[in-house]
Motif scaffolding. Structure first.
Motif, PDB file in Angstrom:
ATOM      1  N   GLY A  21       0.640  -1.453  -0.219  1.00 23.43           N
ATOM      2  CA  GLY A  21      -0.252   0.048  -0.512  1.00 23.43           C
ATOM      3  C   GLY A  21       0.852   1.326   0.676  1.00 23.43           C
ATOM      4  O   GLY A  21       0.391   2.577  -0.895  1.00 23.43           O
ATOM      5  N   VAL A  22       1.876   0.908   0.638  1.00 26.44           N
ATOM      6  CA  VAL A  22       2.520   2.656   0.503  1.00 26.44           C
ATOM      7  C   VAL A  22       3.501   2.557  -0.340  1.00 26.44           C
ATOM      8  O   VAL A  22       3.712   3.276  -0.636  1.00 26.44           O
ATOM      9  CB  VAL A  22       3.492   2.470   2.613  1.00 26.44           C
ATOM     10  N   GLY A  23       3.926   1.882  -0.362  1.00 26.09           N
ATOM     11  CA  GLY A  23       4.754   1.597  -1.921  1.00 26.09           C
ATOM     12  C   GLY A  23       3.975   1.984  -2.788  1.00 26.09           C
ATOM     13  O   GLY A  23       4.954   2.753  -3.941  1.00 26.09           O
ATOM     14  N   THR A  24       3.148   1.496  -2.814  1.00 26.92           N
ATOM     15  CA  THR A  24       2.200   1.839  -4.598  1.00 26.92           C
ATOM     16  C   THR A  24       1.853   3.773  -4.273  1.00 26.92           C
ATOM     17  O   THR A  24       1.793   4.293  -5.130  1.00 26.92           O
ATOM     18  CB  THR A  24       0.536   0.732  -4.473  1.00 26.92           C
ATOM     19  N   MET A  25       1.351   3.854  -3.334  1.00 28.01           N
ATOM     20  CA  MET A  25       1.476   5.177  -2.865  1.00 28.01           C
ATOM     21  C   MET A  25       2.334   6.378  -3.254  1.00 28.01           C
ATOM     22  O   MET A  25       1.980   7.789  -3.993  1.00 28.01           O
ATOM     23  CB  MET A  25       0.808   5.616  -1.156  1.00 28.01           C
ATOM     24  N   GLU A  42       4.769   4.989  -4.945  1.00 27.08           N
ATOM     25  CA  GLU A  42       5.460   5.278  -6.919  1.00 27.08           C
ATOM     26  C   GLU A  42       4.124   6.232  -7.315  1.00 27.08           C
ATOM     27  O   GLU A  42       4.674   6.700  -8.392  1.00 27.08           O
ATOM     28  CB  GLU A  42       5.149   3.902  -7.325  1.00 27.08           C
ATOM     29  N   SER A  43       2.955   6.661  -7.416  1.00 29.43           N
ATOM     30  CA  SER A  43       2.387   6.876  -7.784  1.00 29.43           C
ATOM     31  C   SER A  43       2.635   8.281  -7.225  1.00 29.43           C
ATOM     32  O   SER A  43       2.047   9.301  -8.608  1.00 29.43           O
ATOM     33  CB  SER A  43       0.188   6.593  -7.237  1.00 29.43           C
ATOM     34  N   VAL A  46      -5.537  -1.069   0.259  1.00 29.43           N
ATOM     35  CA  VAL A  46      -4.276   0.002   1.269  1.00 29.43           C
ATOM     36  C   VAL A  46      -4.551   1.306   0.348  1.00 29.43           C
ATOM     37  O   VAL A  46      -4.287   2.505   1.109  1.00 29.43           O
ATOM     38  CB  VAL A  46      -3.379  -0.580   2.112  1.00 29.43           C
ATOM     39  N   ALA A  47      -3.722   1.045  -0.143  1.00 30.89           N
ATOM     40  CA  ALA A  47      -2.392   2.275  -1.342  1.00 30.89           C
ATOM     41  C   ALA A  47      -4.127   3.065  -2.327  1.00 30.89           C
ATOM     42  O   ALA A  47      -4.170   4.925  -2.263  1.00 30.89           O
ATOM     43  CB  ALA A  47      -2.441   1.200  -2.887  1.00 30.89           C
ATOM     44  N   TRP A  48      -5.354   2.240  -2.197  1.00 25.26           N
ATOM     45  CA  TRP A  48      -6.578   3.117  -2.365  1.00 25.26           C
ATOM     46  C   TRP A  48      -7.085   4.489  -1.419  1.00 25.26           C
ATOM     47  O   TRP A  48      -7.523   5.260  -1.350  1.00 25.26           O
ATOM     48  CB  TRP A  48      -7.734   2.116  -3.431  1.00 25.26           C
ATOM     49  N   HIS A  69      -1.975   4.515  -9.480  1.00 25.42           N
ATOM     50  CA  HIS A  69      -1.578   3.729 -10.390  1.00 25.42           C
ATOM     51  C   HIS A  69      -1.146   2.034  -9.588  1.00 25.42           C
ATOM     52  O   HIS A  69      -0.549   2.081  -8.782  1.00 25.42           O
ATOM     53  CB  HIS A  69      -0.158   4.032 -11.007  1.00 25.42           C
ATOM     54  N   VAL A  70      -1.308   0.909 -10.423  1.00 25.48           N
ATOM     55  CA  VAL A  70      -0.299  -0.050 -10.146  1.00 25.48           C
ATOM     56  C   VAL A  70       0.664  -0.709 -10.428  1.00 25.48           C
ATOM     57  O   VAL A  70       0.887  -0.666 -12.215  1.00 25.48           O
ATOM     58  CB  VAL A  70      -1.238  -1.210 -10.197  1.00 25.48           C
ATOM     59  N   PHE A  71       1.859  -0.910 -10.416  1.00 29.51           N
ATOM     60  CA  PHE A  71       3.228  -1.755 -10.427  1.00 29.51           C
ATOM     61  C   PHE A  71       3.795  -2.412 -10.699  1.00 29.51           C
ATOM     62  O   PHE A  71       3.951  -3.433  -9.036  1.00 29.51           O
ATOM     63  CB  PHE A  71       3.584  -0.135  -9.779  1.00 29.51           C
ATOM     64  N   PRO A  72       3.032  -3.661 -11.499  1.00 31.02           N
ATOM     65  CA  PRO A  72       3.579  -5.271 -11.622  1.00 31.02           C
ATOM     66  C   PRO A  72       4.798  -5.502 -10.702  1.00 31.02           C
ATOM     67  O   PRO A  72       4.973  -6.307 -10.233  1.00 31.02           O
ATOM     68  CB  PRO A  72       3.092  -5.344 -12.741  1.00 31.02           C
ATOM     69  N   LEU A  73       5.982  -4.145 -11.414  1.00 30.14           N
ATOM     70  CA  LEU A  73       7.349  -4.968 -11.195  1.00 30.14           C
ATOM     71  C   LEU A  73       7.889  -4.820  -9.603  1.00 30.14           C
ATOM     72  O   LEU A  73       7.552  -5.312  -9.106  1.00 30.14           O
ATOM     73  CB  LEU A  73       7.964  -3.824 -12.289  1.00 30.14           C
ATOM     74  N   GLN A  74       6.825  -4.091  -8.649  1.00 30.16           N
ATOM     75  CA  GLN A  74       6.813  -3.906  -7.420  1.00 30.16           C
ATOM     76  C   GLN A  74       5.644  -4.717  -7.264  1.00 30.16           C
ATOM     77  O   GLN A  74       6.801  -5.017  -6.187  1.00 30.16           O
ATOM     78  CB  GLN A  74       6.789  -2.559  -7.314  1.00 30.16           C
ATOM     79  N   LEU A  75       4.632  -5.373  -7.373  1.00 28.52           N
ATOM     80  CA  LEU A  75       4.404  -5.530  -6.756  1.00 28.52           C
ATOM     81  C   LEU A  75       4.875  -7.349  -6.814  1.00 28.52           C
ATOM     82  O   LEU A  75       5.142  -7.981  -5.925  1.00 28.52           O
ATOM     83  CB  LEU A  75       2.910  -6.283  -7.470  1.00 28.52           C
ATOM     84  N   LEU A  76       6.002  -7.879  -7.881  1.00 32.20           N
ATOM     85  CA  LEU A  76       6.967  -9.209  -8.363  1.00 32.20           C
ATOM     86  C   LEU A  76       7.397  -9.432  -7.284  1.00 32.20           C
ATOM     87  O   LEU A  76       8.067 -10.152  -6.432  1.00 32.20           O
ATOM     88  CB  LEU A  76       6.683  -9.003  -9.379  1.00 32.20           C
ATOM     89  N   GLU A  77       8.069  -8.096  -6.751  1.00 36.38           N
ATOM     90  CA  GLU A  77       9.536  -7.506  -5.911  1.00 36.38           C
ATOM     91  C   GLU A  77       8.952  -7.940  -4.611  1.00 36.38           C
ATOM     92  O   GLU A  77       9.486  -8.626  -4.012  1.00 36.38           O
ATOM     93  CB  GLU A  77      10.236  -6.417  -5.895  1.00 36.38           C
TER      94      GLU A  77
END
Length: 819
Positions: free
Chosen positions: A475-479, A481-482, A755-757, A775-783
């Motif tokens: 959640g925080v990482g997506t926020m 990066e967005s 959580v990010a939303w 925004h959704v970041f697939p590479l970050q989710l895979l990491e």
């Protein structure tokens, strides 16, 4: 007492035989206490700074009289009110540019200043004559003196004039300059003007305000919470939420360690009971043992928390300064209550984590311990109860989203979502593993899935910790990066000029402009200005924009009326920042009246623009109109458009010709790089707490697996006896751990996105006034998925290696033990 000491000695002997368990217990308590106390230390340091700012010669905690329709009013009203018995004291506030930086200047009248106002009494003792008579004195905080690079008694320069000699005053907020009001009127070129009147607490009778000042002034009651505290509540709630999450994750480690110790000490506890020790006495000594360990761990945790806070303080200060303009000292100054609170939270956390084991110990019959079941075994009905509770919590979260309209409601939604997900996780795992069991055909495969289901009760707390840590990281990482993606686009619009100059004075600015006009490479000179006023009871900035294509093509407008830039030229329209429009519920076409020195300035809103990172509301108007309405606005700022290959030579020539340094001149690339550095540092605190939380969750999983290792030998020994090698058993145990960790991590990904939303659409809007695109970041989710599996692998490695290397005699002994 002697019996209790002997019982305590017997109980402590367990830790001598199992030092790894003791270390795990202490690590859990230390990490929980350290992270919680470290966050509280940061919050406390910030609160101290806010108190200093609020107490600076009449902040929001002092009653005051302000003008109804302008930023200032004549000081003759002060004289009239004093004669009418009002205990008032005048304040003049403005900003001055010193070496290209803006500082808040306060002019005070020390003779009439109320004694209860901030640090005012220090002005009126001994040094009154030096303070009020020319050249006067300028009171500053020690941090501000260091920023100037001057010594006490030296005189800084502002706009070509010498300011009064500097004198340090303790407890004064950084970034504030205090002078006598007469000197301030000269510096700000506002003779006979006052910004506000502070009202003392005198009980003497006085005339009604309307009979003296008519409708020119209004009374503003004191507030228990300063504007800065209200602005930064979201940041501190965020820190507190991280600290609380880390604390609970640490308690999962403690719970696992205490549960393992309780199981292994069952024969010892049975023997003590058989020897005549009462259940009450045994439980009392267990509590004494636990409190003693908590005291030791709490003290170590407080020291670690202090170092964590000291390490994060520079980044926290940078975050608060960048997001809110709050000035936080760079050194920790902690009150004794912080130490006592840290010890108390360690003891209470340990007791909470051990509550289940203590309850079992006090209810334990003497003979029942000879046939124990695994302490982790959960009853099926608890899964149903937990799932029902999770659905109820999700319903609460939905209600808060629909009906809530505050920052607290936003954080409550996050808390409800994560609590509900943690509660329903065992049922999700149970369903997934049951599906795997039904799909299996080979006997070992069926056992693999069935045994994984049996392990869930012992692993559920650790897996909940892993779920929460991963969801928060996602959640925080997506926020972040967005925000980073949006911030870079916004930065390109706001920093459209190629070179930015901040002259030391208006005269130097005129000389620089004349010099630039003679340069053939100069494409445009873009003057800029900024004034401060209030709107709706809150401070705002009025930004002057020149009528040029640079701004028309790049300004980050979110929505606008037709021909907005053309309509901006006459000076009767404006653009407003997103946070101001949300706070005051303004829309395109609405009209506002902005207090100005010559009276209210009516403006129609023709556009709304993004203004990320600004703690104040902001409106943008035509530059020429700004200078007409705010004639005292410094004309020291300007932007320059120039060909890219001419930027470096131009900057060098300006520095050599006018003696400008890096604080007075910067090119676009350097400003963007510095802005990105500040942005990254702003969120480094969040990244550090994310890493801490995920690390603690990994340790919690390790302790749970260690807890299960011994209790699972009766289930593994028969498999070894029928032909499965120890190496294959170890591989199967590793695969089971990785399987449940993978299911947990996959479940954590959509939870983290939710959580990010919530952070972007609810918390950010309530906290800052702006909404960022999702925004959704697939590479970050895979990491993060890979990190979760790596953490699970590391946690499972030690128990698996121990099983693979276990001597056959240890497995054979299982069959002769009474189990």
């Amino acid at each position: 007492m002697r019996r209790a000491l002997w019982i305590l000695a017997v109980l402590l002997s367990h830790w001598r035989r199992h030092p790894m368990q003791l270390a795990t217990l202490l690590i859990g308590l230390i990490s929980a206490t350290a992270l919680w106390s470290g966050v509280q230390a940061l919050n406390q340091q910030a609160r101290i700074a806010y108190d200093r700012a609020a107490a600076t010669f009449g902040g929001s905690r002092t009653a005051m009289l302000v003008a109804k329709d302008s930023a200032t009013f004549p000081q003759t009203l002060f004289v009239d009110l004093r004669r009418a018995g009002w205990p008032v004291s005048p304040i003049l506030e403005g900003r001055v540019q010193i070496d290209g930086r803006s500082f808040r200047l306060l002019g005070v009248e020390p003779v009439t200043l109320p004694s209860e106002v901030g640090n005012a009494p220090a002005v009126g003792r001994g040094s009154l004559q030096a303070f009020v008579t020319p050249p006067g004195e300028m009171l500053v905080a020690l941090e501000t003196l260091r920023d100037f690079g001057l010594r006490e008694g030296e005189r800084p320069q502002a706009n070509g004039t010498s300011l009064p000699p500097l004198r340090v005053q303790a407890e004064l907020a950084p970034g504030v300059l205090i002078v006598d009001i007469g000197i301030a009127q000269d510096i700000l070129k506002m003779p006979g003007q006052v910004s506000r009147l502070l009202v003392g607490k005198s009980k003497a009778p006085h005339a009604a305000l309307e009979s003296v000042a008519g409708d020119k002034l209004r009374l503003v009651e004191p507030s228990a919470e300063s504007e800065l505290e209200r602005l930064t509540d979201s940041f501190h709630l965020n820190l507190t939420a991280f600290g609380l999450l880390s604390f609970f994750v640490g308690l999962f480690i403690v719970n696992s360690a205490i549960g393992l110790a309780f199981e292994q000490r069952l024969p010892m506890l049975r023997t003590l009971r058989a020897c005549g020790v009462s259940a009450r006495m045994l439980n009392t000594v267990l509590v004494i043992e636990l409190v003693s360990l908590a005291l030791v761990a709490g003290l170590i945790g407080l020291v670690c928390g202090y170092f964590i806070a000291a390490a994060l303080l520079p980044d926290v200060a940078a975050s608060l300064r960048g997001l809110y303009g709050a000035q936080i000292p760079g050194q920790l100054s902690l009150k004794p209550v912080w130490w006592f609170a840290g010890i108390a939270i360690s003891i209470l956390g340990a007791l909470a984590a051990a509550a289940a084991s203590l309850a079992k110990a006090i209810r334990m019959p003497v003979l029942a311990t000879a046939q124990p079941q695994a302490w982790q075994q959960a009853q099926r009905r608890w899964l149903i109860i937990q799932s029902a509770a999770a659905l109820a919590v999700f319903a609460v979260a939905a209600g808060l989203i629909w009906f809530g309209d505050s920052l607290i409601a936003g954080f409550a939604v996050l808390a409800a979502l994560m609590l509900g997900a943690a509660l329903i996780l065992p049922m999700v795992l149970q369903i997934a593993l049951a599906f795997g069991q039904r799909s299996a055909r080979a006997p070992v495969g069926i056992w693999f899935w069935a045994d994984s289901r049996q392990q869930l009760s012992g692993l559920s707390l650790a897996l909940m910790a892993l779920l929460l840590a991963l969801a928060v990281n996602v959640g925080v990482g997506t926020m972040v990066e967005s925000f980073n993606r949006t911030f870079l686009v916004w930065l390109d619009g706001r920093l459209a000029a190629d070179v930015y100059i901040s002259a030391a004075s208006d005269q130097q600015a005129k000389e620089i402009k004349a010099w630039l006009r003679d340069r053939p490479e100069i494409q445009a000179i873009l003057p800029g200005g900024r004034a401060d006023t209030q709107l709706g009871g809150a401070p705002i900035e009025v930004l002057g924009l020149p009528d040029h294509a640079t701004y028309r093509d790049n300004w980050p407008l979110l929505e606008s009326a037709a021909n907005a830039w053309v309509r901006l030229r006459p000076g009767d329209t404006c653009l407003v920042s997103e946070q101001l429009s949300r706070r005051m519920k303004l829309a395109i076409g609405d009209r506002i009246e902005v207090p100005a020195p010559g009276g209210n300035w009516p403006l129609e809103i023709v556009g709304i623009y993004a203004d990320y990172g600004n703690p104040k509301g902001q409106i943008a108007v035509n530059f020429a109109a700004l200078t007409r309405r705010f004639p005292q606005t410094p004309m020291t700022r300007m932007g320059v458009r120039v060909a890219p290959d001419k930027i470096a030579p131009l900057v060098t020539a300006l520095q050599e010709t006018f003696g400008l340094d890096d604080r007075n001149i910067a090119d676009q690339a350097r400003m963007k790089m510095e802005s990105k550095r500040v942005f990254n540092r702003t969120f480094s605190v969040t990244a550090a707490l994310n890493a801490f939380t995920l690390g603690v969750a990994g340790i919690a999983l390790l302790t749970s697996l260690l807890t299960l290792a011994n209790s699972r030998l009766p289930q593994l020994a028969p498999l070894w006896a029928i032909g499965l090698t120890r190496r294959r058993l170890a591989a199967l145990e590793l695969l089971k751990t990785m399987a449940v960790a993978l299911i947990t991590a996959v479940f954590a990904l959509p939870l983290g996105l939710l959580v990010a939303w919530c952070l972007l659409a609810i918390v950010n809007v309530k906290a800052f006034g702006w909404r960022l695109p999702f925004h959704v970041f697939p590479l970050q989710l895979l990491e993060l998925l890979a990190v979760a599996l790596a953490a699970a692998f590391c946690a499972a490695a030690l128990p698996v290696v121990r099983l693979a290397r276990m001597q056959p005699a240890s497995l054979i002994r299982i069959f002769v033990n009474e189990r």
